[in-house]
Write an enzyme that holds these catalytic residues in place. Structure first.
Site, PDB file in Angstrom:
ATOM      1  N   GLY A   1      24.377  43.432  50.078  1.00 43.60           N
ATOM      2  CA  GLY A   1      24.987  43.830  51.333  1.00 43.60           C
ATOM      3  C   GLY A   1      26.217  44.697  51.152  1.00 43.60           C
ATOM      4  O   GLY A   1      26.515  45.546  51.999  1.00 43.60           O
TER       5      GLY A   1
ATOM      6  N   GLY B   1      24.949  39.850  50.896  1.00 40.11           N
ATOM      7  CA  GLY B   1      24.862  39.038  52.096  1.00 40.11           C
ATOM      8  C   GLY B   1      24.907  37.560  51.731  1.00 40.11           C
ATOM      9  O   GLY B   1      24.698  37.190  50.572  1.00 40.11           O
TER      10      GLY B   1
ATOM     11  N   ASP C   1      17.208  46.252  49.819  1.00 37.07           N
ATOM     12  CA  ASP C   1      17.272  46.660  51.228  1.00 37.07           C
ATOM     13  C   ASP C   1      18.545  47.450  51.512  1.00 37.07           C
ATOM     14  O   ASP C   1      18.941  48.262  50.699  1.00 37.07           O
ATOM     15  CB  ASP C   1      17.143  45.428  52.125  1.00 37.07           C
ATOM     16  CG  ASP C   1      18.289  44.440  51.961  1.00 37.07           C
ATOM     17  OD1 ASP C   1      18.887  44.369  50.867  1.00 37.07           O
ATOM     18  OD2 ASP C   1      18.588  43.714  52.941  1.00 37.07           O
TER      19      ASP C   1
ATOM     20  N   GLU D   1      17.994  42.143  44.176  1.00 33.03           N
ATOM     21  CA  GLU D   1      17.078  41.446  45.085  1.00 33.03           C
ATOM     22  C   GLU D   1      15.795  40.942  44.427  1.00 33.03           C
ATOM     23  O   GLU D   1      15.275  39.887  44.813  1.00 33.03           O
ATOM     24  CB  GLU D   1      16.735  42.352  46.273  1.00 33.03           C
ATOM     25  CG  GLU D   1      17.852  42.507  47.286  1.00 33.03           C
ATOM     26  CD  GLU D   1      18.972  43.423  46.817  1.00 33.03           C
ATOM     27  OE1 GLU D   1      20.050  43.411  47.421  1.00 33.03           O
ATOM     28  OE2 GLU D   1      18.761  44.160  45.825  1.00 33.03           O
TER      29      GLU D   1
END
Length: 473
Positions: free
Chosen positions: A147, A96, A178, A170
């Protein structure tokens, strides 16, 4: 890339505009016009992430374009197979656009809420892919991180190539794994998922197949021909989703040239390294994992490198990620994204995210982040509990597929290599009067690429040969 010509059906835009405003996110004034391209080739619909200069990093503009196309194609009798790829040869999607989110968070509660809203959009898209009822192929050609992992690991078909670089980085930036990592990482063999979540270790090329992240391994030169072949497929009108998936799986096998030889590219998460991972990462606290690494005697160099890696990660991220690996294996696919959205929202208000992104991605050269708290001892159980506590009157994100039939606890489609659990069942169920051979087990998986190599490693690590035959240990 699978397809280069832009053959977009103009009727898509019209049908997309007819959909419910409440379900489909609208494009906003600042959205980039060509950050996603849509191609049509007979029965194939291709989504091409088109930000190659930013390694196709995912933003809200891209999500808002992809969702309505997927919803319309799911209803269309003309769309047989969906493929997702990235422009250029460097990345499917490097993650992301977290740098933009970090800057947004510095604006205070309003910016933090906007970041939380982005994650809600992203997770709804990931869940849509995870519960899609048509064959969906993610082409993990190049960097596939963060992402980009959410756009790929939930698809029934995930192609790794010689250029694939997979990671969930992350904990490096003060966040947590996530995009549905709570679901897929704990379901990998042994403690592989825990290891990848805490260390952000990378898997390159065929290693993604061996680890269970990818379902197929193809050379990148085969992708264009594969797309052309898939476009020719014709499904029976009343074919079930599984029958359609099976036909796609057989078609993809036509383009396999096998995996690299172990002499050319050894299986990395295997043998002594893999055994050490299971020994050291089996514990439920980060402190115990570190103690196990410090006491590791068989793989001392690997243990030392792993300790050094963990020492520079966010202490809060490490503890949250480990808890996530333990509880996530019990969550169904819908609960996964509901709970991750709550965790992500809390991280948007935590100082480590902004600090981690600035230190690792904004600063030139990158610097070591100043985490708050700075040590594992300062991260209390109550602080970790807070990330997993559902606030009263907390609203859940509105998923596009809410029917219970698609709310699974184990993926309904398994087209990758066999798991250790699969091999254990075969060994334990085999008659002791027969000699079970490697070739006997491999034959049960119809010659799929990589099966022989993975099964051989599992048998070497987990079984001993006795007078009565193979015994699982």
């Amino acid at each position: 890339m699978p397809l280069r010509a832009k053959v977009t059906n103009p009727s898509f835009r019209a049908t997309a505009n007819m959909s419910s405003v409440a379900e489909i996110p609208k494009e906003l004034p600042g959205d980039e016009p060509d950050d996603v391209l849509f191609h049509s080739h007979y029965g194939v619909r291709l989504i091409e992430l088109n930000r190659p200069k930013k390694l196709n990093s995912l933003n809200g503009s891209m999500v808002r374009k992809i969702v309505p196309r997927l919803q319309e194609w799911e209803k269309s009798d003309l769309a047989n197979v969906i493929m997702l790829s990235g422009a250029g040869s460097k990345a499917l999607c490097a993650g992301g656009d977290v740098a933009a989110l970090a800057l947004q968070n510095e604006k205070g509660p309003e910016g933090q809420q906007a970041s939380s809203d982005f994650f809600a959009q992203e997770y709804r898209l990931d869940h849509l892919i995870a519960t899609y009822e048509k064959p969906f192929i993610s082409v993990m050609d190049g960097i596939t991180m963060g992402g980009g992992v959410g756009l790929s690991v939930h698809a029934p078909f995930r192609i790794a190539t010689e250029r694939t670089v997979f990671a969930m980085p992350e904990t490096t930036i003060g966040f947590f794994p996530d995009v549905g990592a709570s679901f897929f990482l704990p379901r990998l063999d042994g403690e592989v998922g825990t290891y990848l979540a805490l260390t952000s270790e990378r898997l390159s090329g065929v290693q993604a197949l061996y680890a269970g992240v990818a379902t197929h391994y193809l050379h990148s030169s085969a992708l264009q021909n594969l797309t052309a072949r898939l476009s020719e497929l014709v499904f029976r009108d009343h074919a079930t989703p599984m029958e359609r998936m099976t036909l796609v799986n057989k078609t993809m096998a036509e383009f396999s040239t096998g995996v690299p030889s172990l002499r050319e590219e050894p299986m990395w998460l295997s043998g002594k390294v893999r055994s050490a991972i299971d020994r050291c990462f089996q514990y439920n606290t980060v402190e115990e994992i570190i103690q196990a690494l410090e006491k590791e005697t068989e793989m001392t160099k690997w243990a030392q490198r792993t300790l050094e890696t963990l020492s520079v990660r966010s202490p809060t991220s490490l503890k949250v990620a480990l808890r996530q690996m333990r509880v996530g294996k019990k969550w169904n696919i819908a609960e996964t994204f509901h709970r991750e959205h709550m965790i992500a929202s809390k991280f948007m208000r935590h100082p480590d995210f902004v600090e981690g992104v600035k230190a690792r991605l904004v600063s030139k050269p990158p610097r070591q982040a100043s985490w708050q708290p700075a040590t594992l001892q300062e991260v209390t159980n109550d602080a970790v509990d807070d990330f997993f506590t559902i606030p009263e009157n907390e609203s859940r994100i509105a998923l596009y597929h809410n029917d219970g039939a698609r709310n699974y606890t184990e993926s309904p489609y398994r087209f990758g290599l066999p798991t250790e659990g699969d091999i254990e069942k075969i060994v334990r169920s085999h008659s002791s009067t027969d000699v079970l051979k490697l070739s006997d087990i491999v034959a049960q998986f119809q010659g799929k690429e990589g099966v022989k190599e993975k099964v051989a490693d599992i048998l070497a690590r987990r079984t001993v040969r006795t007078a009565e035959g193979l015994r699982w240990e």
